[in-house]
Scaffold this motif. Sequence first.
Motif, PDB file in Angstrom:
ATOM      1  N   ARG A 151       1.311   3.972   1.299  1.00  0.00           N
ATOM      2  CA  ARG A 151       0.932   4.905   2.346  1.00  0.00           C
ATOM      3  C   ARG A 151       1.537   4.419   3.655  1.00  0.00           C
ATOM      4  NH1 ARG A 151      -4.318   5.090   5.207  1.00  0.00           N
ATOM      5  NH2 ARG A 151      -4.106   7.043   6.332  1.00  0.00           N
TER       6      ARG A 151
ATOM      7  N   TRP B 235      11.960  16.798   7.277  1.00  0.00           N
ATOM      8  CA  TRP B 235      11.748  15.346   7.399  1.00  0.00           C
ATOM      9  C   TRP B 235      10.830  15.000   8.559  1.00  0.00           C
ATOM     10  CZ3 TRP B 235      12.479  12.583  11.755  1.00  0.00           C
ATOM     11  CH2 TRP B 235      13.345  13.108  12.722  1.00  0.00           C
ATOM     12  N   ASP B 236      10.730  15.870   9.545  1.00  0.00           N
ATOM     13  CA  ASP B 236       9.861  15.521  10.669  1.00  0.00           C
ATOM     14  C   ASP B 236       8.512  16.252  10.594  1.00  0.00           C
ATOM     15  OD1 ASP B 236      11.385  17.754  11.100  1.00  0.00           O
ATOM     16  OD2 ASP B 236      11.862  17.336  13.184  1.00  0.00           O
TER      17      ASP B 236
ATOM     18  N   TRP C 181      10.752   5.929   9.285  1.00  0.00           N
ATOM     19  CA  TRP C 181      10.458   4.582   9.786  1.00  0.00           C
ATOM     20  C   TRP C 181      10.870   3.575   8.707  1.00  0.00           C
ATOM     21  CZ3 TRP C 181       5.011   4.218  12.554  1.00  0.00           C
ATOM     22  CH2 TRP C 181       5.017   5.076  13.668  1.00  0.00           C
TER      23      TRP C 181
ATOM     24  N   ARG D 109      11.756  16.235   3.645  1.00  0.00           N
ATOM     25  CA  ARG D 109      10.983  15.110   3.155  1.00  0.00           C
ATOM     26  C   ARG D 109      11.504  14.719   1.787  1.00  0.00           C
ATOM     27  NH1 ARG D 109       4.675  16.856   3.537  1.00  0.00           N
ATOM     28  NH2 ARG D 109       4.762  15.881   1.490  1.00  0.00           N
ATOM     29  N   ARG D 110      11.599  13.428   1.545  1.00  0.00           N
ATOM     30  CA  ARG D 110      12.133  13.008   0.253  1.00  0.00           C
ATOM     31  C   ARG D 110      11.175  13.307  -0.898  1.00  0.00           C
ATOM     32  NH1 ARG D 110      16.194   9.093  -0.258  1.00  0.00           N
ATOM     33  NH2 ARG D 110      14.997   8.254  -1.988  1.00  0.00           N
TER      34      ARG D 110
ATOM     35  N   ARG E 134      12.696   3.033   3.602  1.00  0.00           N
ATOM     36  CA  ARG E 134      12.825   4.065   4.633  1.00  0.00           C
ATOM     37  C   ARG E 134      11.838   5.161   4.277  1.00  0.00           C
ATOM     38  NH1 ARG E 134      16.160   8.432   6.020  1.00  0.00           N
ATOM     39  NH2 ARG E 134      16.668   8.372   8.222  1.00  0.00           N
TER      40      ARG E 134
ATOM     41  N   PRO F  18       3.701   9.123   1.151  1.00  0.00           N
ATOM     42  CA  PRO F  18       3.686   8.272  -0.040  1.00  0.00           C
ATOM     43  C   PRO F  18       4.963   7.420  -0.108  1.00  0.00           C
ATOM     44  CG  PRO F  18       4.238  10.537  -0.625  1.00  0.00           C
ATOM     45  CD  PRO F  18       3.946  10.541   0.843  1.00  0.00           C
TER      46      PRO F  18
ATOM     47  N   LYS G  19      -2.443  11.694  17.700  1.00  0.00           N
ATOM     48  CA  LYS G  19      -2.922  10.324  17.856  1.00  0.00           C
ATOM     49  C   LYS G  19      -3.676  10.190  19.176  1.00  0.00           C
ATOM     50  CE  LYS G  19       0.514   8.541  14.689  1.00  0.00           C
ATOM     51  NZ  LYS G  19      -0.399   8.645  13.548  1.00  0.00           N
TER      52      LYS G  19
ATOM     53  N   LEU H  98       0.855  -1.172   0.000  1.00  0.00           N
ATOM     54  CA  LEU H  98       0.000   0.000   0.000  1.00  0.00           C
ATOM     55  C   LEU H  98       0.904   1.240   0.000  1.00  0.00           C
ATOM     56  CD1 LEU H  98      -3.092   0.546   0.205  1.00  0.00           C
ATOM     57  CD2 LEU H  98      -2.708   1.002   2.633  1.00  0.00           C
TER      58      LEU H  98
ATOM     59  N   LYS I 224       8.078   7.420  -2.618  1.00  0.00           N
ATOM     60  CA  LYS I 224       9.244   8.291  -2.456  1.00  0.00           C
ATOM     61  C   LYS I 224      10.201   7.770  -1.388  1.00  0.00           C
ATOM     62  CE  LYS I 224       7.624  11.565  -5.133  1.00  0.00           C
ATOM     63  NZ  LYS I 224       8.215  11.948  -6.400  1.00  0.00           N
ATOM     64  N   ALA I 225       9.923   6.591  -0.866  1.00  0.00           N
ATOM     65  CA  ALA I 225      10.796   6.046   0.179  1.00  0.00           C
ATOM     66  C   ALA I 225      12.161   5.723  -0.406  1.00  0.00           C
ATOM     67  CB  ALA I 225      10.170   4.789   0.772  1.00  0.00           C
ATOM     68  N   ALA I 226      13.161   5.683   0.444  1.00  0.00           N
ATOM     69  CA  ALA I 226      14.477   5.239   0.016  1.00  0.00           C
ATOM     70  C   ALA I 226      14.519   3.722   0.181  1.00  0.00           C
ATOM     71  CB  ALA I 226      15.552   5.894   0.868  1.00  0.00           C
TER      72      ALA I 226
ATOM     73  N   PRO J 210       2.046   3.722   7.459  1.00  0.00           N
ATOM     74  CA  PRO J 210       1.065   3.602   8.543  1.00  0.00           C
ATOM     75  C   PRO J 210       1.219   4.673   9.624  1.00  0.00           C
ATOM     76  CG  PRO J 210       2.666   1.815   8.626  1.00  0.00           C
ATOM     77  CD  PRO J 210       2.941   2.581   7.369  1.00  0.00           C
ATOM     78  N   HIS J 211       2.295   5.418   9.589  1.00  0.00           N
ATOM     79  CA  HIS J 211       2.500   6.423  10.629  1.00  0.00           C
ATOM     80  C   HIS J 211       1.652   7.659  10.372  1.00  0.00           C
ATOM     81  CE1 HIS J 211       5.242   9.607  12.553  1.00  0.00           C
ATOM     82  NE2 HIS J 211       4.453   9.135  13.475  1.00  0.00           N
TER      83      HIS J 211
ATOM     84  N   ILE K 241      -2.135  -0.573   8.581  1.00  0.00           N
ATOM     85  CA  ILE K 241      -2.939   0.117   7.579  1.00  0.00           C
ATOM     86  C   ILE K 241      -3.202  -0.837   6.423  1.00  0.00           C
ATOM     87  CG2 ILE K 241      -2.914   1.946   5.852  1.00  0.00           C
ATOM     88  CD1 ILE K 241      -3.248   3.149   8.486  1.00  0.00           C
TER      89      ILE K 241
ATOM     90  N   SER L 229       0.219   3.323  16.527  1.00  0.00           N
ATOM     91  CA  SER L 229      -0.058   3.117  15.115  1.00  0.00           C
ATOM     92  C   SER L 229      -0.855   1.843  14.928  1.00  0.00           C
ATOM     93  CB  SER L 229       1.242   3.006  14.353  1.00  0.00           C
ATOM     94  OG  SER L 229       1.922   4.213  14.456  1.00  0.00           O
ATOM     95  N   GLU L 230      -1.480   1.765  13.796  1.00  0.00           N
ATOM     96  CA  GLU L 230      -2.262   0.581  13.502  1.00  0.00           C
ATOM     97  C   GLU L 230      -1.773   0.028  12.189  1.00  0.00           C
ATOM     98  OE1 GLU L 230      -6.209   2.114  11.842  1.00  0.00           O
ATOM     99  OE2 GLU L 230      -5.258   3.797  12.813  1.00  0.00           O
TER     100      GLU L 230
ATOM    101  N   PRO M 282       9.749   8.340   3.455  1.00  0.00           N
ATOM    102  CA  PRO M 282      10.284   9.647   3.034  1.00  0.00           C
ATOM    103  C   PRO M 282      10.077  10.747   4.061  1.00  0.00           C
ATOM    104  CG  PRO M 282       8.252   9.136   1.858  1.00  0.00           C
ATOM    105  CD  PRO M 282       8.637   7.886   2.613  1.00  0.00           C
ATOM    106  N   TRP M 283       9.211  10.542   5.033  1.00  0.00           N
ATOM    107  CA  TRP M 283       9.001  11.596   6.025  1.00  0.00           C
ATOM    108  C   TRP M 283       9.836  11.347   7.279  1.00  0.00           C
ATOM    109  CZ3 TRP M 283       3.005  12.863   6.020  1.00  0.00           C
ATOM    110  CH2 TRP M 283       2.664  13.353   4.753  1.00  0.00           C
ATOM    111  N   HIS M 284       9.354  10.511   8.184  1.00  0.00           N
ATOM    112  CA  HIS M 284      10.027  10.393   9.481  1.00  0.00           C
ATOM    113  C   HIS M 284      11.010   9.234   9.546  1.00  0.00           C
ATOM    114  CE1 HIS M 284       5.929  12.055   9.858  1.00  0.00           C
ATOM    115  NE2 HIS M 284       6.600  13.046  10.404  1.00  0.00           N
TER     116      HIS M 284
END
Lengths: 137, 370
Positions: free
Chosen positions: A42, B338-339, A83, B75-76, A77, A49, B348, A40, A52-54, A44-45, B5, B2-3, A79-81
Motif C-alpha cells: 500500500r 496515472w494521476d 512516487w 494507472r498501472r 515506482r 497497490p 490531506k 506493505l 502493480k508497481a514497476a 503511503p501517498h 504507513i 504524508s506519513e 502504479p498511480w502517481h
Amino acid sequence: MARHIVATTSEIPPGGNKVVDIAGRDIVVFHVNGEFFALLNRCPHEGAPLEKAACVARLTSPEPGVYERSRVGEMLRCPWHGWEFDMRNGQSWFDPKRVKIRSYPVAVERGEELQKGPYVAETFPVHVEDSYVIVEV
Amino acid sequence: MSEVIDRPLRDDEKPTATRLRIVDCDVHPSLRSTDDLNEFLPKRWQQHLREYGSHLRTPYLFTTPYPRSSPLIARRDAWPPTGGPPGSDLAFMQKQHLDPLDVEFGILQVLDLFIFSQQNLEFGAAIQRAINDWQLAFWSHRDPRLKASILVGQDGVDLAIAEIERCAKIGEYIQINVSPRANEPLGRRRYWPIYERAQALDLPLGIHVGGYGGHAPTGGGWPSYYVEEHQSNAHTIAAQLASLVIEGVPERFPKLKIVFIEGGFGWIPSAVWRMDQHFERFRSEVPHLRRKPSEYVREHFWFTTQPIDEPDEARHLRALIEWVGIDRLLFSSDYPHWDFDDPRFAFKTPLTEAERKKIFSSNARAVYKF
Ligand code: FES
C-alpha cells in the motif's frame, strides 16, 4: 515478531511478486536479482497497490546531459502517481526521512532447516528440496 | 503531508465503509478499438478514418505524447484482465472503481481520437457524433451511474449546434463539452452560439483540460519535459477563465454554468485577484463588464478537484479550499489515469462532514441536477 512461511522461492519468479495476508496486513513480497523483499502492499501517498508497481532502476544525473542507472530493478515506482521507493527499506527516493513504506525482514531458508525449527507451517506442505521465503511480522 | 504507513487500513478507510456516496466528475472511458464506433459512424467516415485518420494541428503521425509517464497515461493497475486499454471494460471499471468507492454518479469524459482537435471539421463532427452515441450504448445504458456529455468541437459552430440539438432531444446527456484548446480563446464571440444553446437548454458547459491544439501549451512556447508541460494545464485553464470572463460570456449569458475539469484549483486565487485588481484600473477598456471578475467566477464557474495540490502544510490546502469556495469544488478522480485521486486520501487536510458532502456530492448534484 513471528515468522511466516509465505512462499517457496520458485513460486516468485525474478521480477515478480506475491501478495500475502499476514495478521490482517496485505504484504507484497518481491523477488529481485536473487533477493526477496517484503513491503506493505500500500503506497503511503494515496494507498495504491504496490504489487502493480514497476520495478525500475535508480536514475541519477550528476549534471544535465549525464545519466546513470544503478540498482536495476530495486526501485519501486508506484502504479498511480509514480512516487519511487527503495525496495530494501521502503524509503522514498525523494524524501527518505518523511515518506516510507513499511518493510519487513525477509529470510530464505532451506526446507531441511525449517523442519528442525519451530516454523513448520501447518497448512503449508513442506518439501525438503525447496527453499522457503520467510517474512517476519 | 504524508506519513509513514505501517498499519493495516482502519475500518473507516476500507472501501466498503466509504461514508459518503460520491459523484465523480471525471471518469475516462476508452474505446477498445475504433471498431467500437462502426455502428455509429457512416461508412464514408469509417473509410476516412482508415485511410486518413486524424488530421491535427500538431505535426506528424505518432508524435502524440504517449506514454506520458505511464502507458496510455494510465494507472498501472487499471489494465483490464480481459485485454484492451484502461477504461475500456465496463465490468472491470465497476469492480475496480465504481463499486468499491461507492460512486453514485460518474461523469464520462472521452478523450479518444483527439476528439476536439480534428482539423477536418466534418470528420471531427462525425467522430463526435459517433462517440456521443457510443457513450450511451456502451456505458450509460449499461450502467445508469455513468453519465454522458455532448461532445462538440466549437470551431465548427454550425455542426456543433446541430449535434447539440440532436443529443438534447435524446435527453440523456448532462452537459456540453467543448475543447480546452480551440483555435481561439474560448471567450471569442464566434463561439457564443454554443454558449447560447447551453444556456437555453440549461446544460452546463464542461471544459476538460489537456490535449494538444495548435498553440504551444505555455505562453512561453513548447516545454522540453512532460513534468514541465504538465504544469501548463493550470496556465491554459487560467487563460480560458480570463477569456470567458473578460470577453463577457457570463455577462451575456447570466444562467450559463461552466465547469473546468482536470485543471485543479490551486491557481485560482491569484488569477482572480489579479483580474479584479486590473479591472479596477482598466474598467474603461471593458465597459461591457458590469461586475468584478471575481463575482462572475463565484457565480458561473465550478472546478473539479483533481489533480489536487499537496502543500507541505495541510492548513495551506485548507486556506485554498476556503478561498476558492467549498461551493465551487466538485470531486473528480480522473480514473483510470496515472494521476488518479482516491477520494479517501486525496484531501490531506481536515474537512467537516458538511464540507465533504458538498465537495463529494451535493455541489455536483446541484450543477448537474441529479
Ligand atoms: S498512491 Fe502511490 S504515488 Fe500516489
